[in-house]
Design an enzyme around this catalytic site. Structure first.
Site, PDB file in Angstrom:
ATOM      1  CB  SER A 172      -0.885  -0.006   1.257  1.00 29.15           C
ATOM      2  OG  SER A 172      -1.483   1.255   1.480  1.00 29.15           O
ATOM      3  CE1 TYR A 185      -3.984  -2.318   5.171  1.00 30.62           C
ATOM      4  CE2 TYR A 185      -3.244  -0.055   4.845  1.00 30.62           C
ATOM      5  CZ  TYR A 185      -3.679  -1.265   4.328  1.00 30.62           C
ATOM      6  OH  TYR A 185      -3.795  -1.416   2.958  1.00 30.62           O
ATOM      7  CE  LYS A 189      -1.326  -3.844   3.449  1.00 28.42           C
ATOM      8  NZ  LYS A 189      -1.380  -5.069   2.620  1.00 28.42           N
TER       9      LYS A 189
END
Length: 300
Positions: A172, A185, A189
């Site tokens: 991402s 998150y 990533k």
């Protein structure tokens, strides 16, 4: 004297690489065929994984689709079969190491050695750090990065033996820059981007140049994981356009796939900006989505 020679060779390689990159801007890259390749896609029951499966199905790959959601992955498989692709479905929890290893062994017995893997399965829990449950943090890392390790370790030996394959990491833009209220998150990533880069370097050190690697880094994608996402400067992408960018990157053996592509320029510029300027950019971007803050759901 040797070090002087090494620096001269390095300079020549740098100049050649820049010239080669400039030429490739104007000359389309050659695309490889993936017809007949055994392609394993995790998180194939919805979103990017589903549409990536469709793209491979159109190109007559043999598909191995994994997802924890049986209904979703079977829907994807049905559409892939309509597109003419041989498709195998496995219900797999990509946070469970033993389940991953057992499923890979089953795939090898029933289908054959996987030649392309798309590590796409992911999860996100939008919340401030103190509102995020411990088990949610653990699950984020188990799915978003540790699963990549277990799947790659299980599939890599056959690729190394033949010096052939392609390992795709779905990361991402949050693997390059941070956004508040999704700390686990973003952290996972960053780890995924690091995994891709380190794996790429190790394969080169081993001389296994026939095994290609790619890393997908999109901005916000409308997958339903984050509710009501919006931003002033970045588009909110649809899963089908991200999948098209991903398949194009895979077919051209592109190492880092940014969607949209201008993100690469934006990230490069940000490295030279002072912190105050970066904070101002973040205010202008005005990134918003629903998140739990102080144990209450708010737009952040």
């Amino acid at each position: 004297m040797n070090i002087v020679l090494d620096f001269l060779v390095l300079l020549i390689i740098i100049i050649y690489s820049y010239l080669e990159s400039l030429v490739k801007v104007f000359i389309p890259r050659k695309r490889k065929s993936v017809a007949g390749e055994i392609v394993l896609i995790t998180g194939a029951g919805h979103g990017i994984g589903r549409h990536t499966a469709y793209e491979f199905a159109k190109r007559k790959s043999r598909l191995v689709l994994w997802d924890i959601n049986k209904h979703g992955v079977e829907e994807t498989a049905a559409e892939c079969r309509k597109l003419g692709a041989t498709t195998h479905v496995f219900v797999v929890d990509c946070s469970n190491r033993e389940e991953i290893y057992n499923s890979v062994n089953q795939v090898k017995k029933e289908v054959g050695d996987v030649t392309i893997v798309v590590n796409n399965a992911g999860t996100i829990y939008p919340a401030d750090l103190l509102s995020t449950k411990d088990e949610e943090i653990t699950k984020t890392f188990e799915v978003n990065i540790l699963g990549h390790f277990w799947i790659t370790k299980a599939l890599l030996p056959s690729m190394l033996m033949r010096n052939y394959g392609h390992i795709v990491t779905v990361a991402s833009i949050c693997g390059h820059g941070v956004i508040p209220y999704i700390i686990p998150y973003c952290s996972s990533k960053f780890a995924a981007v690091g995994f891709h880069r380190a794996l790429t370097s190790e394969l080169q050190a081993l001389g296994k140049t026939g095994i290609k690697t790619s890393c997908l880094c999109p901005v916000f994608v409308n997958t339903g994981f984050t509710k009501n996402p919006s931003t002033r400067l970045w588009p909110v992408l649809e899963t089908d356009e991200v999948a098209r960018s991903l398949i194009d990157g895979i077919l051209t053996n592109k190492k880092m796939i940014f969607v949209p592509s201008y993100l690469n320029i934006s990230l490069t510029l940000e490295r030279f900006l002072p912190e105050r300027a970066l904070a101002a950019i973040n205010r202008v971007q005005d990134i918003q989505f629903e998140a739990v803050v102080g144990h209450k759901t708010k737009m952040k």
